[in-house]
Design a protein around this motif. Structure first.
Motif, short mmCIF file in Angstrom:
data_model
loop_
_atom_site.label_atom_id
_atom_site.label_comp_id
_atom_site.label_asym_id
_atom_site.label_seq_id
_atom_site.Cartn_x
_atom_site.Cartn_y
_atom_site.Cartn_z
N TYR B 9 -26.66 -0.47 -41.43
CA TYR B 9 -27.24 0.82 -41.85
C TYR B 9 -27.25 1.86 -40.73
CZ TYR B 9 -28.55 -1.75 -45.99
OH TYR B 9 -28.50 -2.50 -47.12
N LEU B 10 -26.31 1.75 -39.86
CA LEU B 10 -26.20 2.79 -38.82
C LEU B 10 -25.91 4.13 -39.49
CD1 LEU B 10 -24.11 1.40 -35.82
CD2 LEU B 10 -26.47 2.16 -35.79
N PRO B 11 -26.61 5.17 -39.09
CA PRO B 11 -26.31 6.48 -39.70
C PRO B 11 -24.93 6.97 -39.26
CG PRO B 11 -27.86 6.73 -37.91
CD PRO B 11 -27.65 5.27 -38.10
N GLN B 12 -24.43 7.96 -40.00
CA GLN B 12 -23.08 8.47 -39.70
C GLN B 12 -22.98 8.95 -38.26
OE1 GLN B 12 -21.38 11.10 -42.54
NE2 GLN B 12 -19.71 11.73 -41.22
N ASP B 16 -27.87 8.88 -33.70
CA ASP B 16 -29.09 9.40 -34.31
C ASP B 16 -29.73 8.31 -35.16
OD1 ASP B 16 -31.01 11.21 -34.92
OD2 ASP B 16 -29.91 12.10 -36.58
N ILE B 17 -30.24 7.28 -34.52
CA ILE B 17 -30.76 6.14 -35.27
C ILE B 17 -32.20 6.38 -35.71
CG2 ILE B 17 -29.21 4.45 -34.25
CD1 ILE B 17 -31.45 3.68 -32.32
N THR B 18 -32.62 5.59 -36.71
CA THR B 18 -33.97 5.76 -37.26
C THR B 18 -35.00 5.09 -36.35
OG1 THR B 18 -33.79 3.71 -38.50
CG2 THR B 18 -33.02 5.72 -39.61
N GLU B 19 -36.26 5.32 -36.69
CA GLU B 19 -37.34 4.71 -35.90
C GLU B 19 -37.31 3.20 -36.03
OE1 GLU B 19 -41.14 6.40 -36.74
OE2 GLU B 19 -40.50 8.44 -36.21
N ALA B 20 -36.98 2.73 -37.25
CA ALA B 20 -36.93 1.28 -37.47
C ALA B 20 -35.83 0.65 -36.61
CB ALA B 20 -36.68 0.99 -38.94
N GLN B 21 -34.73 1.34 -36.50
CA GLN B 21 -33.63 0.81 -35.69
C GLN B 21 -33.99 0.85 -34.20
OE1 GLN B 21 -30.80 3.41 -37.60
NE2 GLN B 21 -29.61 1.66 -38.37
N THR B 22 -34.67 1.91 -33.81
CA THR B 22 -35.13 1.99 -32.42
C THR B 22 -36.07 0.84 -32.11
OG1 THR B 22 -35.00 4.40 -32.61
CG2 THR B 22 -36.19 3.55 -30.71
N ALA B 32 -29.34 -4.35 -28.26
CA ALA B 32 -29.52 -3.23 -27.32
C ALA B 32 -28.32 -3.13 -26.38
CB ALA B 32 -30.81 -3.41 -26.54
N ALA B 33 -27.84 -4.31 -25.93
CA ALA B 33 -26.70 -4.30 -25.01
C ALA B 33 -25.43 -3.81 -25.71
CB ALA B 33 -26.50 -5.71 -24.46
N GLN B 34 -25.28 -4.23 -26.97
CA GLN B 34 -24.08 -3.80 -27.72
C GLN B 34 -24.17 -2.33 -28.13
OE1 GLN B 34 -23.70 -6.48 -31.02
NE2 GLN B 34 -22.98 -8.18 -29.76
N TRP B 35 -25.41 -1.91 -28.32
CA TRP B 35 -25.60 -0.54 -28.81
C TRP B 35 -25.30 0.52 -27.75
CZ3 TRP B 35 -25.46 2.76 -32.37
CH2 TRP B 35 -26.14 3.98 -32.30
#
Lengths: 204, 215
Positions: B9-12, B16-22, B32-35
Motif C-alpha cells: 500500500y505504498l502511495p504513488q 509520502d507515506i501514511t502515519e501507519a506506515q511511518t 526501515a533499511a529497505q525503505w
C-alpha cells in the motif's frame, strides 16, 4: 489567450473542431510539453520526439480521430497515441541515438539558482545518473516511471494510457524502482545518485 | 500493519507515506533499511521530473502544426460552403446548360451556329447560363471581371486557369452571406448573380447582376 486558459481540454477540442485556431494553440501549448518529454524519454531522440508530438496533435485534426471523452481524458488520448508512435519508432530501430548525442535543445536546462555550487553539481550529477538509469530500463518499466514518477500521472490514468489494469501499473512501478536502485548501485555511485536528496513531503 | 501491507500500500508518491506506515517503519528495522533507498530514489525522481518539466517541444513543431491546422480548416470551410446553397444551383445550372446545348444541336441538325444566351427554366430556380470560358491573367478575383468578389475561404483562380461563369437566381440573403453589400430589405428577394466556377466545378467568386441584367 487568457480566456482559453480556464477552458477544459474537451471545450478547446470542440472549439478547434469549429475552426478556432486559438483554441488549438491553447490546447497544444497546454499539452505538448508532457507529450514531448514522454516521447523523448522513451525514444531517446529529440527528432523522433518532435515527430511524435506533431503526429499526436495532427490526429486531433482528423474528423475520425477516435477520441471518446467517455473512455478517458484528452491528455490520456494524446499519451496513448504518442505511446503507439513510440512503439512503432522503437520497432523501426530509429531510436538508437543516445540523448547525450542530441543537440542542446533536447537537454534539460540547468536549475536557475544554485546557492551552493558543490551541492548544485552533486544534484546535477545525481540527476544525470538517474536519467541514465531510467533510460536503461526495459521499455515496459521505463514508461511507468516516466508517466507516474516524472510526469506525476495517477496510476489510474496511466493504466488507461498503457491499456492495462491499475494493479499491473503498481507492480511494474515496484519492479521498475527496484531495477533503478540496482542500476544505480551497479554504477558504483550509489551514494551520489541516491542519497543526494532529502525526502520531500507533498502538501497534497 | 505488517511488512507485506507496508509494501503493498505504498502511495504513488513513494516518499509520502501514511502515519501507519511511518509507525511500521519505527517498529520494523528490516523495512526501515529497505525503505531508505526507496525514499531517496522517489525524491530523486521527483527532482528529475521537476527539472525536465522545463523541456518542451521546439517552436518549429507548433509552427508546422498551425500551418496544418489552417490548411485543414480552410479545406473544411470551403467544402461545407460548397455543400450549401451553391451546390444545387450549380448542379441544376450545369444540367440545364447541357440540355439546351443538346437541344440546339438536335434542332439545327449539327450545324454550327453562334451561341446566344437565353433563359432556361431549371426545376427549382431560373438559370441564365452564360457559358463563358476564359483565361485569367490576374490572380485576384476582381480580374474575372467587374464586380466579382471571391467567396469566403475559396482559393484564388490562378493565372491561366480556366473557369466558367454561370448566371443564376439566388436569395439575396445568400449574397449578403458571401460578402456582397445588398440592402437588408432585399435579403428575402431573389437576385441575379454571376458565379465563377473553377474547372472542378467549385464556386470561386460571385457578383451581383444589376437590375438591368447586363455587365
Amino acid at each position: 489567450m487568457p480566456q482559453y486558459s480556464s477552458q477544459s481540454d474537451d471545450e478547446l477540442l470542440l472549439r478547434l473542431r469549429n475552426g478556432d485556431e486559438q483554441a488549438f494553440t491553447a490546447l497544444y501549448r497546454r499539452r505538448q510539453g508532457a507529450i514531448y518529454r514522454f516521447a523523448l524519454h522513451m525514444s531517446g531522440s529529440s527528432a523522433a520526439a518532435e515527430d511524435i508530438v506533431q503526429e499526436a496533435f495532427l490526429a486531433l485534426l482528423r474528423e475520425e480521430c477516435g477520441f471518446d471523452p467517455k473512455r478517458g481524458t484528452l491528455s490520456g488520448y494524446l499519451f496513448g497515441i504518442a505511446r503507439k508512435l513510440v512503439l512503432r519508432n522503437l520497432e523501426r530501430g530509429r531510436s538508437n541515438v543516445p540523448l547525450e548525442a542530441e543537440t542542446d535543445e533536447a537537454a534539460p536546462r540547468e536549475l536557475a539558482v544554485i546557492d551552493d555550487p558543490l551541492a548544485g553539481l552533486t544534484r546535477h550529477e545525481a540527476i544525470e545518473a538517474l536519467r541514465r538509469a531510467v533510460q536503461a530500463l526495459p521499455r515496459r518499466y521505463r514508461e511507468v516511471v516516466v508517466l507516474c514518477d516524472l510526469e506525476e500521472m495517477d496510476y489510474a490514468d496511466a493504466a488507461v494510457v498503457l491499456g492495462c489494469p491499475i494493479g499491473t501499473v503498481r507492480s511494474r512501478m515496484h519492479r521498475a524502482r527496484a531495477l533503478l536502485l540496482e542500476k544505480l548501485h551497479q554504477d558504483r555511485k550509489p551514494r551520489l545518485a541516491v542519497d543526494a536528496w532529502k525526502p520531500v513531503r507533498y502538501a497534497i | 500493519m505488517n511488512c507485506q501491507e507496508f509494501w503493498d500500500y505504498l502511495p504513488q508518491r513513494g516518499h509520502d507515506i501514511t502515519e501507519a506506515q511511518t509507525a511500521h517503519l519505527a517498529e520494523c528495522a528490516t523495512c526501515a533499511a529497505q525503505w531508505a533507498p526507496h525514499r531517496a530514489l522517489a525524491a530523486g525522481l521527483h527532482s528529475m521530473g521537476e527539472e525536465w518539466r522545463q523541456t518542451e517541444a521546439p517552436s518549429r513543431v507548433e509552427t508546422g502544426l498551425m500551418a496544418a491546422f489552417r490548411s485543414q480548416t480552410s479545406y473544411r470551410v470551403q467544402r461545407s460552403f460548397a455543400r450549401s446553397w451553391w451546390t444545387p444551383v450549380v448542379a441544376w445550372a450545369s444540367v440545364a446548360a447541357a440540355t439546351v446545348a443538346l437541344a440546339v444541336v438536335l434542332v439545327r441538325g449539327y450545324r454550327p451556329a453562334p451561341a446566344s444566351p437565353g433563359t432556361v427554366a431549371a426545376p427549382h430556380r431560373k438559370v441564365l447560363p452564360v457559358a463563358v470560358t476564359a483565361s485569367v491573367e490576374d490572380d485576384d478575383a476582381s480580374a474575372l471581371g467587374e464586380g466579382f468578389v471571391r467567396l469566403p475561404n475559396a482559393p484564388r483562380i490562378e493565372p491561366n486557369e480556366d473557369y466558367n461563369v454561370v448566371r443564376v437566381e439566388v436569395p439575396g440573403s445568400a449574397m449578403i452571406e458571401a460578402g456582397i453589400s445588398l440592402g437588408e430589405d432585399r435579403a428575402a428577394e431573389t437576385v441575379l448573380a454571376d458565379v465563377a466556377l473553377a474547372a472542378d466545378g467549385t464556386p470561386r467568386a460571385v457578383r451581383l447582376v444589376p437590375d438591368g441584367g447586363t455587365y
